[in-house]
Design a protein around this motif. Sequence first.
Motif, PDB file in Angstrom:
ATOM      1  N   ASP A   1       0.922  -1.236  -0.230  1.00 30.71           N
ATOM      2  CA  ASP A   1       0.078   0.095   0.162  1.00 30.71           C
ATOM      3  C   ASP A   1       0.900   1.094  -0.007  1.00 30.71           C
ATOM      4  OD1 ASP A   1      -2.276  -1.646   0.214  1.00 30.71           O
ATOM      5  OD2 ASP A   1      -2.414  -1.431   2.053  1.00 30.71           O
ATOM      6  N   LEU A   2       2.275   1.144   0.226  1.00 30.94           N
ATOM      7  CA  LEU A   2       3.090   2.338   0.419  1.00 30.94           C
ATOM      8  C   LEU A   2       3.471   2.590  -1.240  1.00 30.94           C
ATOM      9  CD1 LEU A   2       5.124   1.459   3.401  1.00 30.94           C
ATOM     10  CD2 LEU A   2       3.353   2.960   3.304  1.00 30.94           C
TER      11      LEU A   2
ATOM     12  N   LEU B   1       8.300  12.049  -8.202  1.00 39.35           N
ATOM     13  CA  LEU B   1       9.533  11.400  -7.449  1.00 39.35           C
ATOM     14  C   LEU B   1       8.768   9.943  -7.008  1.00 39.35           C
ATOM     15  CD1 LEU B   1      10.503  14.128  -4.923  1.00 39.35           C
ATOM     16  CD2 LEU B   1      11.573  13.313  -6.879  1.00 39.35           C
ATOM     17  N   GLU B   2       9.335   8.899  -7.504  1.00 44.16           N
ATOM     18  CA  GLU B   2       8.862   7.413  -7.449  1.00 44.16           C
ATOM     19  C   GLU B   2       9.604   6.599  -6.407  1.00 44.16           C
ATOM     20  OE1 GLU B   2       6.260   6.031  -8.917  1.00 44.16           O
ATOM     21  OE2 GLU B   2       5.618   7.400 -10.400  1.00 44.16           O
ATOM     22  N   GLY B   3      10.860   7.477  -6.062  1.00 41.06           N
ATOM     23  CA  GLY B   3      11.619   6.782  -4.842  1.00 41.06           C
ATOM     24  C   GLY B   3      11.471   6.600  -3.684  1.00 41.06           C
ATOM     25  N   PHE B   4      10.170   7.235  -3.146  1.00 39.21           N
ATOM     26  CA  PHE B   4       9.684   6.996  -1.779  1.00 39.21           C
ATOM     27  C   PHE B   4       8.619   5.959  -1.813  1.00 39.21           C
ATOM     28  CE2 PHE B   4      10.949  11.540  -2.111  1.00 39.21           C
ATOM     29  CZ  PHE B   4      11.349  11.799  -0.824  1.00 39.21           C
ATOM     30  N   ASN B   5       8.310   5.128  -2.865  1.00 41.53           N
ATOM     31  CA  ASN B   5       7.473   3.937  -2.863  1.00 41.53           C
ATOM     32  C   ASN B   5       8.244   2.864  -2.065  1.00 41.53           C
ATOM     33  OD1 ASN B   5       5.459   5.336  -4.489  1.00 41.53           O
ATOM     34  ND2 ASN B   5       6.454   4.595  -6.502  1.00 41.53           N
ATOM     35  N   ILE B   6       7.353   2.006  -1.641  1.00 38.43           N
ATOM     36  CA  ILE B   6       8.206   0.814  -0.903  1.00 38.43           C
ATOM     37  C   ILE B   6       9.089   0.191  -1.985  1.00 38.43           C
ATOM     38  CG2 ILE B   6       6.403  -0.610  -1.750  1.00 38.43           C
ATOM     39  CD1 ILE B   6       8.117  -1.037   1.576  1.00 38.43           C
ATOM     40  N   THR B   7      10.239  -0.299  -1.417  1.00 46.96           N
ATOM     41  CA  THR B   7      11.249  -0.825  -2.233  1.00 46.96           C
ATOM     42  C   THR B   7      11.722   0.171  -2.979  1.00 46.96           C
ATOM     43  OG1 THR B   7      10.199  -1.782  -4.594  1.00 46.96           O
ATOM     44  CG2 THR B   7      10.198  -2.976  -2.536  1.00 46.96           C
ATOM     45  N   GLY B   8      11.702   1.405  -2.714  1.00 51.65           N
ATOM     46  CA  GLY B   8      12.419   2.594  -3.190  1.00 51.65           C
ATOM     47  C   GLY B   8      12.277   2.901  -4.714  1.00 51.65           C
TER      48      GLY B   8
ATOM     49  N   GLY C   1      13.893  -6.288  -9.338  1.00 56.88           N
ATOM     50  CA  GLY C   1      14.368  -7.629  -8.491  1.00 56.88           C
ATOM     51  C   GLY C   1      13.909  -7.491  -7.142  1.00 56.88           C
ATOM     52  N   LEU C   2      14.348  -6.226  -6.592  1.00 60.34           N
ATOM     53  CA  LEU C   2      13.865  -5.973  -5.187  1.00 60.34           C
ATOM     54  C   LEU C   2      12.364  -5.909  -5.043  1.00 60.34           C
ATOM     55  CD1 LEU C   2      14.836  -5.302  -2.442  1.00 60.34           C
ATOM     56  CD2 LEU C   2      15.055  -2.709  -3.075  1.00 60.34           C
ATOM     57  N   ALA C   3      11.805  -5.090  -6.094  1.00 63.08           N
ATOM     58  CA  ALA C   3      10.180  -4.912  -5.778  1.00 63.08           C
ATOM     59  C   ALA C   3       9.703  -6.519  -5.894  1.00 63.08           C
ATOM     60  CB  ALA C   3       9.686  -4.317  -6.803  1.00 63.08           C
TER      61      ALA C   3
ATOM     62  N   VAL D   1       7.768  -0.985  -8.224  1.00 60.10           N
ATOM     63  CA  VAL D   1       6.929  -1.848  -7.581  1.00 60.10           C
ATOM     64  C   VAL D   1       5.570  -2.117  -8.346  1.00 60.10           C
ATOM     65  CG1 VAL D   1       5.990   0.045  -5.977  1.00 60.10           C
ATOM     66  CG2 VAL D   1       6.190  -2.171  -5.070  1.00 60.10           C
ATOM     67  N   LYS D   2       5.214  -0.822  -8.857  1.00 62.53           N
ATOM     68  CA  LYS D   2       4.218  -0.992  -9.621  1.00 62.53           C
ATOM     69  C   LYS D   2       3.858  -1.913 -10.751  1.00 62.53           C
ATOM     70  CE  LYS D   2       3.395   4.145  -9.427  1.00 62.53           C
ATOM     71  NZ  LYS D   2       3.514   5.571 -10.288  1.00 62.53           N
ATOM     72  N   ALA D   3       5.113  -2.028 -11.408  1.00 59.29           N
ATOM     73  CA  ALA D   3       5.568  -3.302 -12.450  1.00 59.29           C
ATOM     74  C   ALA D   3       5.249  -4.525 -12.010  1.00 59.29           C
ATOM     75  CB  ALA D   3       6.795  -3.040 -13.352  1.00 59.29           C
TER      76      ALA D   3
END
Length: 345
Positions: free
Chosen positions: A8-9, A31-38, A74-76, A42-44
Amino acid sequence: MIIESPLDLIFRDLFYRLPAFAGGLDVFLKLEGFNITGSIKVKAAIGLVEDLERRGIAKPHETVIVESSSGNLGLALSLVCAIKGYKFICVTDPNANRATIRGIELYGAKVIVVEERDPVGGFLGSRLKKIEQILQADPKAVWLNQYSNIANKNVHAEQTANEIAREFSKIDWMFIGSGTTGTLSGVSETLRQKFPGIKIVAVEPEGSVTFGGAPGKRSIPGIGTSVRPKLADLANPDKVVTISEAKTVETCLAFARDNHLLVGGSTGTVLAGIREVAPEFERGDTIVAISPDLGEKYLDTVYDPAWVAEHIVLKDESGAPANAYNGRINGGSRTDIPRYSRLDS
């Protein structure tokens, strides 16, 4: 704000206004870097896995999901798969940031690092070859294939593009870094419908082959390819700008100094691309760019003087080679770090 899952983040409406950044005009950096996993990936990751589920291909606690990634996807995917109950194998290469690889492992995924470069000097061809071997050896393995999977494009057409469109009444220029081209093709598809006359600019690193450039060795992860992705056929940018990795490093350093934000290598490349195109801007133009991630993951690469000295030839303000942040390497203070040539000078 109370959340029920780390997924949800995702922060969809963060834009950093950069006053008079290029040609005297403001630039709006998503800025997309504040999403979870940075990162934006993460959307993809969610979209690709849920696409497999909708098609009945993936079964939790049974299917092994495999993907090639230079790091962020990979992290996401490691997080998404951990939450959804899938085993995950990430195939990456030596350019991947160490912190990202460690994060993937901590989420329970397996990391395979290919060491051999492909015939054009990159690693993507070698990573894809390794995936073929995994698929042949394990009948439970499924490859997401972010490079040609239409779900990669669709998630950005449906989400990222509309997040941008909700914020602006008009957009004249849209700058997007070119990797798998999922973001590029998806965002451009939707924004062309909403903003007729918009100019889509794809920004590539030197050595990437996506839009016909000569192949070459690249060291900064997260942008560019050594094998043209099929999704690029759907991108159709109005302009392609190619940026050297030295210019990317210079831009990241200048941005950290002048705008007080550490951005990732792909963002630095995009910002350098905006500077390159600035003479074409007209008064009143609205300029938007996507920042896929922030700079913390690049502390041991783009922002590390020893790594820069080994991998990238920088130039000082006189044009002479300046292979490192001399003060840091020689034990000097922060003020000893050379101020590499300013892009706005």
